[in-house]
Design a protein around this motif. Structure first.
Motif, PDB file in Angstrom:
ATOM      1  N   GLN A 283       0.803  -1.213   0.000  1.00  0.00           N
ATOM      2  CA  GLN A 283       0.000   0.000   0.000  1.00  0.00           C
ATOM      3  C   GLN A 283       0.844   1.274   0.000  1.00  0.00           C
ATOM      4  N   ASP A 284       2.016   1.224   0.631  1.00  0.00           N
ATOM      5  CA  ASP A 284       2.859   2.414   0.759  1.00  0.00           C
ATOM      6  C   ASP A 284       3.523   2.719  -0.585  1.00  0.00           C
ATOM      7  N   PRO A 285       3.172   3.835  -1.244  1.00  0.00           N
ATOM      8  CA  PRO A 285       3.730   4.105  -2.571  1.00  0.00           C
ATOM      9  C   PRO A 285       5.141   4.678  -2.546  1.00  0.00           C
ATOM     10  N   VAL A 286       5.611   5.097  -1.366  1.00  0.00           N
ATOM     11  CA  VAL A 286       6.869   5.837  -1.273  1.00  0.00           C
ATOM     12  C   VAL A 286       7.999   5.000  -0.705  1.00  0.00           C
ATOM     13  N   ASN A 287       7.716   4.229   0.339  1.00  0.00           N
ATOM     14  CA  ASN A 287       8.759   3.561   1.101  1.00  0.00           C
ATOM     15  C   ASN A 287       8.748   2.051   0.829  1.00  0.00           C
ATOM     16  N   PRO A 288       9.627   1.555  -0.043  1.00  0.00           N
ATOM     17  CA  PRO A 288       9.600   0.130  -0.390  1.00  0.00           C
ATOM     18  C   PRO A 288       9.974  -0.795   0.755  1.00  0.00           C
TER      19      PRO A 288
ATOM     20  N   ASN B 221       2.039  -3.120   5.648  1.00  0.00           N
ATOM     21  CA  ASN B 221       1.826  -2.086   6.656  1.00  0.00           C
ATOM     22  C   ASN B 221       2.572  -2.441   7.930  1.00  0.00           C
ATOM     23  N   PRO B 222       3.226  -1.463   8.580  1.00  0.00           N
ATOM     24  CA  PRO B 222       4.039  -1.775   9.768  1.00  0.00           C
ATOM     25  C   PRO B 222       3.311  -2.587  10.829  1.00  0.00           C
ATOM     26  N   GLU B 223       2.024  -2.317  11.011  1.00  0.00           N
ATOM     27  CA  GLU B 223       1.281  -3.047  12.040  1.00  0.00           C
ATOM     28  C   GLU B 223       1.012  -4.494  11.651  1.00  0.00           C
TER      29      GLU B 223
END
Length: 416
Positions: free
Chosen positions: A249-254, A259-261
């Motif tokens: 989902q995160d478009p910036v941080n590969p 998701n961190p959770e």
């Protein structure tokens, strides 16, 4: 020292000769353990049927279908059968629209494609058990001619789908399910102990340093560009590419491959990494053996896929949707399984082994791989046991869920 040499050997071997699902039909085989994928694929059938409706049907045969990443088992044959039926239904519907006038149904050829290490023998045996009325499938069709589309000619092709594999403009429907997240290679800098980008202390990039994750991202971009360029050459104008694979989902941080959770419950999350640590603590392998292994998987974002499609320029996007937290297993079934931690741990660890064991064995041998999955199973059992008294935590522990990306592309018709 021998274990370290085994690990270094993996980095110098071409991954395409090592990546495969576990073959045969034994306890750890994909043939038996692909049941989770099968459940997810069945939910895709309405979308596959809709995609088949978008094909520009050829004026003459053969109509060619290809599965890029067929693996060894029943799943690929099942959805190829479904695609063939959907194609035949289109010809039947056309005959009905023409008030019963004869329509020519072309012969169909399905190519089953995977890497050279795939157990094609198992696949061939399954194909041989399928109905063999392919020659009867082609020919005149009327509106009343329903139900004959159960067969087709089949072909096996061994090779990387990041390269050209089929003749120019010969393909009408390409499908790739649960495959495009595999990389063609691991960036060499990540497995070199003298490199500043050495992925020390991890066997994957989930939660790693951003510069390390960006190396994976660059390799992923090259691979996807090659995949799209290769399919662009192979697809007939108006042909369809249907792909479904793990995403993020995160478009910036590969480095946020999930998701961190969700890291504690991801297929290669904390329990996967901690099983490696257990092997090291128990003296089974060295830390360097773990550090020189990197899981060759990268979860692309929707934005990364969009950028590659635009760069390729040969396809129109019919459908591009990111599906967050998709359950691969129905929630009620998962909740039932979690009530039995030991049996669930055995199932989940074996499911993971069906996909990862071949590359792990190539890196550190069968014995050490066996030892890894013993420890991984213990980790999963301990975690699920701890959830028994906490219904809320059980609800949140969706270990058989992940973000997925569904991509449907149509080959542009060249302007005249």
């Amino acid at each position: 020292m021998a274990m370290v040499e085994s690990g270094m050997q993996m980095t110098n071997m071409k991954l395409e000769k090592m990546i495969s699902m576990v073959g045969g039909d034994g306890e750890f085989s994909y043939q038996r353990m692909g049941v989770i994928q099968a459940k997810a694929i069945r939910r895709l059938e309405p979308l596959i049927a809709e995609a088949v409706k978008q094909i520009s049907l050829p004026e003459q045969g053969p109509l060619r279908i290809a599965d890029f990443g067929c693996s060894t088992g029943r799943n690929s044959i099942n959805y190829i059968n479904f695609i063939v039926k959907c194609v035949a239904d289109r010809y039947v519907d056309t005959a009905g629209e023409n008030k019963g006038h004869v329509t020519c149904m072309p012969e169909m050829l399905a190519s089953f494609i995977d890497l050279p290490g795939n157990d094609f023998n198992n696949l061939i045996q399954l194909l041989a058990s399928e109905p063999t009325n392919a020659k009867d499938l082609a020919g005149s069709v009327t509106g009343a001619d329903v139900g004959r589309a159960s067969s087709y000619f089949s072909a096996i092709t061994a090779g990387s789908f990041y390269n050209r594999l089929l003749p120019k403009e010969s393909l009408h429907f390409a499908i790739s399910i649960f495959s495009l997240h595999w990389l063609s290679q691991i960036p060499a800098t990540l497995t070199n102990p003298s490199s500043p980008l050495y992925n020390k202390g991890r066997s994957w990039i989930l939660g790693s340093h951003p510069t390390i994750a960006r190396e994976f991202a660059h390799q992923s971009m090259l691979d996807l560009d090659n995949f799209l360029d290769s399919r662009a050459a192979e697809m007939a104008p108006g042909g369809i590419v249907f792909a479904y694979f793990i995403s993020r989902q995160d478009p910036v941080n590969p480095e946020n491959q999930t998701n961190p959770e969700c890291r504690h419950r991801y297929f290669a999350g904390h329990d996967f990494e901690n099983a490696w640590n257990d092997l090291i603590d128990d003296g089974v392998i060295t830390a360097e053996t773990r550090d020189t292994f990197n899981l060759p998987i990268y979860c692309r974002s929707k934005e990364e896929v969009e950028a590659s499609v635009i760069k390729c320029g040969a396809f129109d996007v019919q459908y591009l949707q990111s599906l967050d937290d998709e359950n691969l297993c129905p929630e009620d079934e998962l909740m039932h399984m979690l009530q039995f931690p030991q049996s669930f741990a055995t199932f989940f660890s074996t499911w993971l082994r069906a996909g990862f064991a071949p590359i792990m064995e190539a890196h550190m041998g069968r014995h050490n791989t066996d030892e890894f999955f013993i420890r991984h199973q213990r980790r999963i059992a301990a975690r699920t046991t701890s959830l028994l008294s906490d219904p809320k935590a059980q609800q949140e522990y969706k270990i058989l869920s992940m973000s997925l990306l569904l991509v449907v592309l149509k080959r542009k018709v060249p302007s005249t």
